[in-house]
Motif scaffolding. Structure first.
Motif, PDB file in Angstrom:
ATOM      1  N   ARG A 125      48.635  42.840  41.924  1.00  0.00           N
ATOM      2  CA  ARG A 125      49.136  43.687  40.824  1.00  0.00           C
ATOM      3  C   ARG A 125      48.002  44.113  39.899  1.00  0.00           C
ATOM      4  O   ARG A 125      47.904  45.286  39.514  1.00  0.00           O
ATOM      5  CB  ARG A 125      50.211  42.929  40.046  1.00  0.00           C
ATOM      6  N   ARG A 126      47.143  43.178  39.557  1.00  0.00           N
ATOM      7  CA  ARG A 126      46.052  43.501  38.638  1.00  0.00           C
ATOM      8  C   ARG A 126      44.970  44.345  39.318  1.00  0.00           C
ATOM      9  O   ARG A 126      44.415  45.264  38.713  1.00  0.00           O
ATOM     10  CB  ARG A 126      45.429  42.216  38.094  1.00  0.00           C
ATOM     11  N   GLU A 178      43.524  49.109  34.407  1.00  0.00           N
ATOM     12  CA  GLU A 178      44.296  48.707  33.221  1.00  0.00           C
ATOM     13  C   GLU A 178      44.010  47.256  32.843  1.00  0.00           C
ATOM     14  O   GLU A 178      43.876  46.932  31.667  1.00  0.00           O
ATOM     15  CB  GLU A 178      45.786  48.909  33.507  1.00  0.00           C
ATOM     16  N   TRP A 179      43.923  46.387  33.845  1.00  0.00           N
ATOM     17  CA  TRP A 179      43.598  44.984  33.623  1.00  0.00           C
ATOM     18  C   TRP A 179      42.091  44.774  33.752  1.00  0.00           C
ATOM     19  O   TRP A 179      41.399  45.557  34.413  1.00  0.00           O
ATOM     20  CB  TRP A 179      44.302  44.106  34.669  1.00  0.00           C
ATOM     21  N   THR A 196      45.214  46.455  41.659  1.00  0.00           N
ATOM     22  CA  THR A 196      45.649  47.827  41.960  1.00  0.00           C
ATOM     23  C   THR A 196      46.161  48.553  40.720  1.00  0.00           C
ATOM     24  O   THR A 196      46.876  49.554  40.838  1.00  0.00           O
ATOM     25  CB  THR A 196      46.756  47.794  43.036  1.00  0.00           C
ATOM     26  N   SER A 197      45.805  48.060  39.538  1.00  0.00           N
ATOM     27  CA  SER A 197      46.306  48.665  38.291  1.00  0.00           C
ATOM     28  C   SER A 197      45.473  49.855  37.834  1.00  0.00           C
ATOM     29  O   SER A 197      45.766  50.452  36.789  1.00  0.00           O
ATOM     30  CB  SER A 197      46.333  47.608  37.178  1.00  0.00           C
ATOM     31  N   HIS A 233      51.141  41.552  30.338  1.00  0.00           N
ATOM     32  CA  HIS A 233      50.459  42.802  29.998  1.00  0.00           C
ATOM     33  C   HIS A 233      49.044  42.473  29.522  1.00  0.00           C
ATOM     34  O   HIS A 233      48.815  41.427  28.910  1.00  0.00           O
ATOM     35  CB  HIS A 233      51.201  43.568  28.890  1.00  0.00           C
TER      36      HIS A 233
END
Length: 546
Positions: free
Chosen positions: A206-207, A213-214, A209-210, A99
């Motif tokens: 993942r990061r 958030e990241w 396409t967050s 996270h």
């Protein structure tokens, strides 16, 4: 063009026995398909040799007396000040973070670390000029930075606001530096884990396409350091997520280059000392417009990477080449084989894609090449070394074969030309059918075996050397007094260079059969081991499209 015309054209280009190898007029002309394998505009982007004159050495010495201890002391102090804030940012966080860091820890640590990062480079004497607008995480989740030429390129990370970076897992265990690196929330790569590459790509996706958030991810897509004379192949990792990226250009407009850290050149310590002994070092960081992938580029990240690389190269005013990190590995292997390190450079991306060769295959070719060229000057193959390797005399046919390998017509073969020659000229001709036909040609009495006399007779005719001694070559093929088909096939597959000699002879023989008058054809007695026109018509062309 008919096979007869092709054979006649080949025969017309064969030099006389006493002709020089370097005679350009006697060489086969360059054909259009060779254009895709032209030598790269920058032969070796992995070498940097900064010349220091006597006056410059004296200047560095006296400036270093004052600047070096002061800067070293300040650098140590800044790192010590940064460590507590990095510890706050990463407290109670696992090594591989699942996270992003949020809340008060990020609010406290990030502004201080950004300030100390700028102070760190200012202390080392860097004067930074920033051009363009930095995109937000929503506009461009990924920064792609090039050219990558030094560990000092980390200044782009500081200027961009401390985005995450892709780093080796071992780096986070380095005292002090490892804690600072973890504060950047890096994407960690393991050399031990066989699934590391797949996991790294999944983490980047993942990061990226967050939705912000990241933190943004900063990637050096070249994957290794160069001398900034070109842009080498971009690895597709940063482009696989199919999200917008912001290209970032790095320039070091200094009269004396003390920052370039390549495979051949100054060491880490030498570059640090040289740079810290300069009054200042200029660096420009330019943020280009965000590049959004098309639907086709989302499906093909290599296409997206190629377009972004072309835009960055145009802005920098430098060419692009198809070198990559695998070329560096081949350089090291060449050095271990007592060849000049640059001998291993082949533009691996282009060679592997066009010739369907993997790294292990090219590495095996390097061993073969070293066996021929290690004793020659400059690690290149001349006609004499080529003939000695094939255990054949320098004849017209051999000169023709050598000229087909020698793509730039400079009278020698480098490793790149050797690999291309094997793949484009020899391996396509070294088919099961050609091997069978060649064996039948040598097996004059059709007893299933080739004697040394039979072998000598045919080679003397094909090479046009009546007093040719083939005993050494015959012993290399035969395990006894004669050669079976399996032994002949094993040798032919291991040494595809001979296939081109066989096919040239067979083509000329076929041309001779076709050119006979009709009445002559009817009366001509044909030995059963000769090649018939029907057999040759079915033989696939030994040319390979580039």
């Amino acid at each position: 063009m008919s096979r007869c015309s092709e054979a006649a054209a080949v025969a017309a280009t064969v030099p006389d026995a006493d002709a020089g190898v370097g005679s350009a007029g006697l060489r086969p002309p360059m054909v259009p398909r060779q254009a895709s394998f032209f030598p790269p505009p920058v032969p070796n982007p992995f070498v940097q040799q900064t010349r220091l004159g006597a006056a410059r050495r004296i200047q560095i010495f006296f400036l270093g007396i004052f600047l070096l201890p002061i800067r070293a002391l300040l650098l140590g102090l800044i790192l010590l000040l940064a460590w507590p804030f990095a510890a706050i940012s990463t407290a109670c966080c696992p090594e591989k973070q699942t996270h992003p860091v949020t809340g008060w820890r990020r609010d406290v640590s990030q502004p201080v670390l950004k300030f100390l990062g700028r102070a760190l480079f200012f202390t080392m004497g860097f004067i930074v000029t920033v051009k363009g607008k930095i995109a937000s995480p929503v506009e461009a989740p990924i920064f792609v930075v090039a050219p990558h030429s030094s560990f000092f390129d980390g200044i782009a990370c500081v200027v961009a606001g401390l985005p995450s970076m892709v780093s080796r897992n071992e780096n986070v265990h380095v005292p002090l530096i490892g804690r600072l690196l973890r504060a950047l929330q890096p994407v960690l790569v393991s050399r031990i884990d066989p699934d590391s590459r797949k996991n790294t790509i999944n983490e980047i996706i993942r990061r990226a396409t967050s939705g912000g958030e990241w933190p943004q991810i900063l990637v050096f897509p070249e994957g290794t350091c160069t001398n900034r004379s070109c842009l080498i192949t971009f690895k597709p990792g940063a482009f696989i997520p199919g999200v917008p990226v912001q290209p970032v250009l790095l320039r070091y407009p200094n009269k004396l280059d003390t920052v370039t850290w390549t495979w051949q050149g100054y060491t880490f310590v030498q570059l640090c000392v040289l740079t810290w002994c300069q009054p200042f070092t200029k660096v420009e960081v330019e943020f280009m417009p965000v590049q959004v992938p098309s639907d086709e580029e989302k499906r093909d990240p290599v296409l997206f990477a190629g377009r972004v690389r072309s835009l960055m190269a145009e802005a920098l005013g430098v060419p692009v080449t198809d070198h990559t990190y695998e070329d560096c590995r081949l350089m090291i292997s060449a050095g271990q084989l007592t060849l000049p390190m640059e001998a291993g450079l082949v533009e691996f991306t282009k060679i592997s894609r066009k010739l369907k060769l993997d790294w292990d295959g090219v590495r095996r070719h390097l061993d073969e090449y070293a066996a021929i060229a290690s004793s020659s000057k400059g690690g290149r193959i001349g006609i004499e070394e080529f003939a000695e390797y094939l255990k054949l005399p320098v004849s017209g046919v051999l000169r023709q074969l050598f000229a087909l390998f020698d793509r730039n017509h400079d009278g020698s073969i480098d490793f790149r030309e050797y690999v291309i020659g094997l793949a484009v000229l020899c391996n396509p001709a070294n088919t099961e059918e050609i091997i069978q036909v060649a064996f039948k040609l040598f097996d004059v009495d059709e007893d299933g075996y080739i004697t040394e006399q039979e072998f000598s007779t045919i080679l003397q005719a094909s090479l046009g050397v009546p007093d040719l001694d083939v005993s050494g070559l015959f012993k290399e093929i035969a395990q006894g007094d004669s050669v079976s088909y399996e032994e002949f096939k094993r040798f032919a597959l291991k040494h595809p260079e001979y296939a081109k000699i066989f096919t040239t002879y067979l083509d000329l023989q076929t041309c001779h059969v076709f050119s006979l008058p009709e009445e002559g054809q009817a009366a001509q007695p044909g030995a059963s081991n000769k090649v018939s026109p029907e057999e040759r018509d079915e033989n696939p062309s030994d040319k390979k499209e580039d």
